[in-house]
Design a protein around this motif. Structure first.
Motif, PDB file in Angstrom:
ATOM      1  N   THR A  70      34.806  28.286  21.424  1.00  0.00           N
ATOM      2  CA  THR A  70      33.067  28.811  21.223  1.00  0.00           C
ATOM      3  C   THR A  70      32.834  27.965  20.428  1.00  0.00           C
ATOM      4  O   THR A  70      32.617  27.948  19.336  1.00  0.00           O
ATOM      5  CB  THR A  70      33.540  30.228  21.256  1.00  0.00           C
ATOM      6  OG1 THR A  70      34.090  30.392  20.456  1.00  0.00           O
ATOM      7  CG2 THR A  70      34.232  31.636  22.153  1.00  0.00           C
ATOM      8  N   GLY A  99      35.144  32.599  17.198  1.00  0.00           N
ATOM      9  CA  GLY A  99      34.707  32.341  15.755  1.00  0.00           C
ATOM     10  C   GLY A  99      34.777  33.342  14.901  1.00  0.00           C
ATOM     11  O   GLY A  99      34.655  34.138  14.227  1.00  0.00           O
ATOM     12  N   SER A 100      36.625  33.376  14.488  1.00  0.00           N
ATOM     13  CA  SER A 100      36.613  34.384  13.439  1.00  0.00           C
ATOM     14  C   SER A 100      37.571  33.145  11.996  1.00  0.00           C
ATOM     15  O   SER A 100      37.757  31.935  12.848  1.00  0.00           O
ATOM     16  CB  SER A 100      38.132  34.486  13.550  1.00  0.00           C
ATOM     17  OG  SER A 100      38.943  35.216  12.680  1.00  0.00           O
ATOM     18  N   ILE A 101      37.573  33.517  10.690  1.00  0.00           N
ATOM     19  CA  ILE A 101      37.431  32.403   9.901  1.00  0.00           C
ATOM     20  C   ILE A 101      39.081  31.948  10.180  1.00  0.00           C
ATOM     21  O   ILE A 101      39.281  30.996   9.662  1.00  0.00           O
ATOM     22  CB  ILE A 101      37.467  33.428   8.287  1.00  0.00           C
ATOM     23  CG1 ILE A 101      37.971  32.143   7.221  1.00  0.00           C
ATOM     24  CG2 ILE A 101      38.301  34.899   8.129  1.00  0.00           C
ATOM     25  CD1 ILE A 101      37.019  31.287   7.365  1.00  0.00           C
ATOM     26  N   SER A 117      41.020  39.808  15.235  1.00  0.00           N
ATOM     27  CA  SER A 117      40.633  38.880  13.875  1.00  0.00           C
ATOM     28  C   SER A 117      39.531  39.169  13.175  1.00  0.00           C
ATOM     29  O   SER A 117      38.608  38.386  13.065  1.00  0.00           O
ATOM     30  CB  SER A 117      41.515  37.435  13.567  1.00  0.00           C
ATOM     31  OG  SER A 117      41.669  37.253  12.394  1.00  0.00           O
ATOM     32  N   SER A 136      37.150  37.205  17.925  1.00  0.00           N
ATOM     33  CA  SER A 136      36.581  37.662  17.278  1.00  0.00           C
ATOM     34  C   SER A 136      35.915  38.957  17.716  1.00  0.00           C
ATOM     35  O   SER A 136      35.808  39.538  18.917  1.00  0.00           O
ATOM     36  CB  SER A 136      35.126  36.592  17.001  1.00  0.00           C
ATOM     37  OG  SER A 136      34.768  36.925  18.407  1.00  0.00           O
ATOM     38  N   ALA A 137      34.867  39.461  16.728  1.00  0.00           N
ATOM     39  CA  ALA A 137      34.631  40.919  16.796  1.00  0.00           C
ATOM     40  C   ALA A 137      34.072  40.830  18.627  1.00  0.00           C
ATOM     41  O   ALA A 137      33.180  41.970  19.377  1.00  0.00           O
ATOM     42  CB  ALA A 137      33.857  41.822  16.412  1.00  0.00           C
ATOM     43  N   ASN A 138      32.627  39.606  18.570  1.00  0.00           N
ATOM     44  CA  ASN A 138      31.510  39.059  19.534  1.00  0.00           C
ATOM     45  C   ASN A 138      32.612  38.972  20.487  1.00  0.00           C
ATOM     46  O   ASN A 138      31.774  39.543  21.540  1.00  0.00           O
ATOM     47  CB  ASN A 138      31.026  38.367  18.676  1.00  0.00           C
ATOM     48  CG  ASN A 138      29.555  37.598  19.518  1.00  0.00           C
ATOM     49  OD1 ASN A 138      29.324  38.770  20.420  1.00  0.00           O
ATOM     50  ND2 ASN A 138      30.153  36.657  20.519  1.00  0.00           N
ATOM     51  N   THR A 139      33.432  38.253  20.628  1.00  0.00           N
ATOM     52  CA  THR A 139      34.140  37.819  21.992  1.00  0.00           C
ATOM     53  C   THR A 139      35.182  39.052  22.809  1.00  0.00           C
ATOM     54  O   THR A 139      34.446  39.745  23.390  1.00  0.00           O
ATOM     55  CB  THR A 139      34.743  36.548  21.834  1.00  0.00           C
ATOM     56  OG1 THR A 139      34.371  35.540  21.677  1.00  0.00           O
ATOM     57  CG2 THR A 139      35.912  36.679  22.657  1.00  0.00           C
TER      58      THR A 139
HETATM   59  C1  FMN Z   1      31.907  32.670   7.373  1.00  0.00           C
HETATM   60  C2  FMN Z   1      32.251  33.771   8.759  1.00  0.00           C
HETATM   61  C3  FMN Z   1      32.995  34.230   8.742  1.00  0.00           C
HETATM   62  C4  FMN Z   1      33.362  34.952   9.771  1.00  0.00           C
HETATM   63  N1  FMN Z   1      34.518  35.467   9.752  1.00  0.00           N
HETATM   64  C5  FMN Z   1      34.662  36.108  10.596  1.00  0.00           C
HETATM   65  C6  FMN Z   1      35.793  36.816  11.756  1.00  0.00           C
HETATM   66  O1  FMN Z   1      37.105  36.701  11.250  1.00  0.00           O
HETATM   67  N2  FMN Z   1      35.953  37.426  12.370  1.00  0.00           N
HETATM   68  C7  FMN Z   1      34.709  37.968  13.334  1.00  0.00           C
HETATM   69  O2  FMN Z   1      34.975  39.049  14.623  1.00  0.00           O
HETATM   70  N3  FMN Z   1      33.598  36.989  13.361  1.00  0.00           N
HETATM   71  C8  FMN Z   1      33.655  36.485  12.157  1.00  0.00           C
HETATM   72  N4  FMN Z   1      32.567  35.923  11.662  1.00  0.00           N
HETATM   73  C9  FMN Z   1      31.441  36.172  12.617  1.00  0.00           C
HETATM   74  C10 FMN Z   1      31.181  35.478  14.076  1.00  0.00           C
HETATM   75  O3  FMN Z   1      31.081  33.954  13.365  1.00  0.00           O
HETATM   76  C11 FMN Z   1      29.853  35.823  14.903  1.00  0.00           C
HETATM   77  O4  FMN Z   1      29.896  36.923  15.160  1.00  0.00           O
HETATM   78  C12 FMN Z   1      30.202  34.710  15.754  1.00  0.00           C
HETATM   79  O5  FMN Z   1      28.822  35.041  16.486  1.00  0.00           O
HETATM   80  C13 FMN Z   1      31.065  34.927  16.699  1.00  0.00           C
HETATM   81  O6  FMN Z   1      30.807  33.838  17.911  1.00  0.00           O
HETATM   82  P1  FMN Z   1      31.986  33.821  19.328  1.00  0.00           P
HETATM   83  O7  FMN Z   1      32.883  34.992  19.625  1.00  0.00           O
HETATM   84  O8  FMN Z   1      30.964  33.301  20.638  1.00  0.00           O
HETATM   85  O9  FMN Z   1      32.903  32.925  18.862  1.00  0.00           O
HETATM   86  C14 FMN Z   1      31.917  35.120  10.672  1.00  0.00           C
HETATM   87  C15 FMN Z   1      30.966  34.564  10.158  1.00  0.00           C
HETATM   88  C16 FMN Z   1      30.735  33.967   9.216  1.00  0.00           C
HETATM   89  C17 FMN Z   1      29.572  33.440   8.547  1.00  0.00           C
END
Ligand code: FMN
Length: 397
Positions: free
Chosen positions: A41, A15-17, A124, A92-95
């Protein structure tokens, strides 16, 4: 340059842009020859459509750990085993944090824990997030575990900030995935491998065969495909999955294996005779089942043609590698086989040790060439196969 030819790459989209760039990453990986499957994800799904990824990857996108149908077809363990490399882009930071802590609460994180394949991540995120101590420490932990980081770029970000955290360019990501397969040593070469045991019929229900499982041959097939070779298999009786990226001909008897080899051998660069071919076959195959009360007391046998020796005698023979399964006088017997058959190398198996060799998952072999004898220590058959192929490449190509 197709340096991902025959490689299976699993792309994780989180979940990164920058997830909107992931279809382009699929295309760049395919440009280098890879077959690509995608896991997305829940976060990734917010930024890119599964339909786009499915269309470009030509495969169903995997998104749910709890998908009952997927678990019957290609579930999390199959995906983990299928991949030669896993690249999470964007990561993403979360993953990244989940990987770091070994969490397994969705399909992507579970597959990462279950895979033996190389793992790469392309972070990213916002520049401030990327500069945080938590991210730096998490990346360091992952790097120490062998995870390869594809560094993000510096520049203007979607949020308007300027700094480090932009996803690396898709072409750069594809190239760095290709870089981990630095052993494309048999690229452009054709390899023919015989695998498994042969079955020599006595009557319609009975036969003579052996304990060969095909594990060693199939591990060699995998290693050759991984090294970029165009790989053809002549497969007898086996109890392993067939390497799907090879061309396969199935046979039953030693005679059929001989014919199949001779049909394919002409254009080959390397022939590996790994099959356990029966030396003898019943002279007569009874058309009807031999009755228990018949007064049969012996079965007359006829010697089968020696496939390896026949290939070694060909005018424009390929490099020929044979296998010797011995129970005594190991080196002496294998050296004699090398001389008599005039092959380029012999792989010697000690089959008196039931923990290794025929039908087991591990092996320990000697690699005998005309120049020297080298021991390849006990290990999984896959590792042994990779070491054999490395030696073959080093000495003969
Ligand atoms: C508009 C928007 C943009 C985001 N962009 C990023 C990003 O570029 N990098 C990132 O690590 N998290 C970003 N996030 C936060 C992640 O989407 C969020 O932490 C999410 O839980 C990640 O889930 P995943 O790691 O399971 O995909 C963004 C959130 C939003 C609402």
């Amino acid at each position: 340059m197709n340096n991902l030819a025959n490689k299976r790459v699993l792309l994780g989209v989180s979940g990164s842009i920058a997830a909107y760039k992931s279809p382009d990453i699929v295309r760049r990986l395919q440009d280098l020859g890879a077959e690509v499957r995608v896991i997305i994800t829940n976060g990734g799904r917010e930024f890119v459509s599964e339909l786009s990824l499915q269309t470009v990857s030509k495969n169903k996108v995997h998104d749910n750990l709890w998908d009952k149908d997927a678990e019957l077809a290609m579930g999390h363990i199959e995906l983990a085993k299928w991949a030669d490399a896993v690249i999470i882009a964007p990561a993403s930071a979360n993953t990244i944090a989940k990987l770091c802590h070994g969490k397994a609460d969705d399909l992507l994180s579970t597959v990462i824990l279950a895979t033996k394949a190389a793992v790469l991540i392309a972070p990213s995120m916002n520049q401030q997030m990327f500069a945080s101590k938590a991210i730096k420490e998490n990346l360091e932990i992952l790097n120490n575990r062998g995870v390869v980081t594809i560094e993000p770029g510096f520049g203007e970000q979607a949020c308007g900030d300027v700094g480090e955290g932009r996803l690396a360019e898709p072409i750069e990501i594809a190239k760095q995935v290709a870089n981990i397969f630095s052993n494309n040593t048999l690229s452009g070469k054709k390899v023919l491998i015989t695998i498994g045991g042969t079955i020599e019929a006595i009557d319609p229900v009975r036969y003579i065969s052996n304990h060969s499982s095909g594990k060693m041959g199939m591990a060699l097939a995998h290693a050759c495909v991984q090294a970029g070779a165009e790989t053809t298999l002549i497969v007898g009786s086996i109890s392993v999955d067939v390497e799907k990226r090879a061309n396969v001909t199935y046979i039953t008897s030693a005679n059929e294996m001989y014919d199949a080899v001779m049909k394919k051998i002409k254009s080959q660069d390397l022939f590996i005779s790994c099959a356990a071919v029966a030396d003898f076959r019943p002279t007569k195959i009874s058309q009807n089942k031999i009755k228990k009360d018949s007064n049969l007391s012996s079965i007359e046998l006829t010697r089968n043609k020696d496939i390896l020796e026949s290939v070694c005698k060909l005018k424009n023979k390929p490099i020929c590698i044979g296998f010797a399964a011995e129970t005594e006088n190991f080196i002496a017997n294998a050296t004699a086989k090398l001389e008599i058959k005039k092959c380029d190398a012999i792989i010697l198996n000690d089959i008196s040790n039931t923990e290794i060799g025929l039908n087991s998952d591990e092996n320990e072999v000697h690699f005998l060439s005309q120049e020297k004898t080298e021991k390849i220590d006990r290990s999984s058959k896959q590792i042994i196969a990779e070491k054999i192929i490395k030696k073959v490449t080093k000495y003969f190509f």
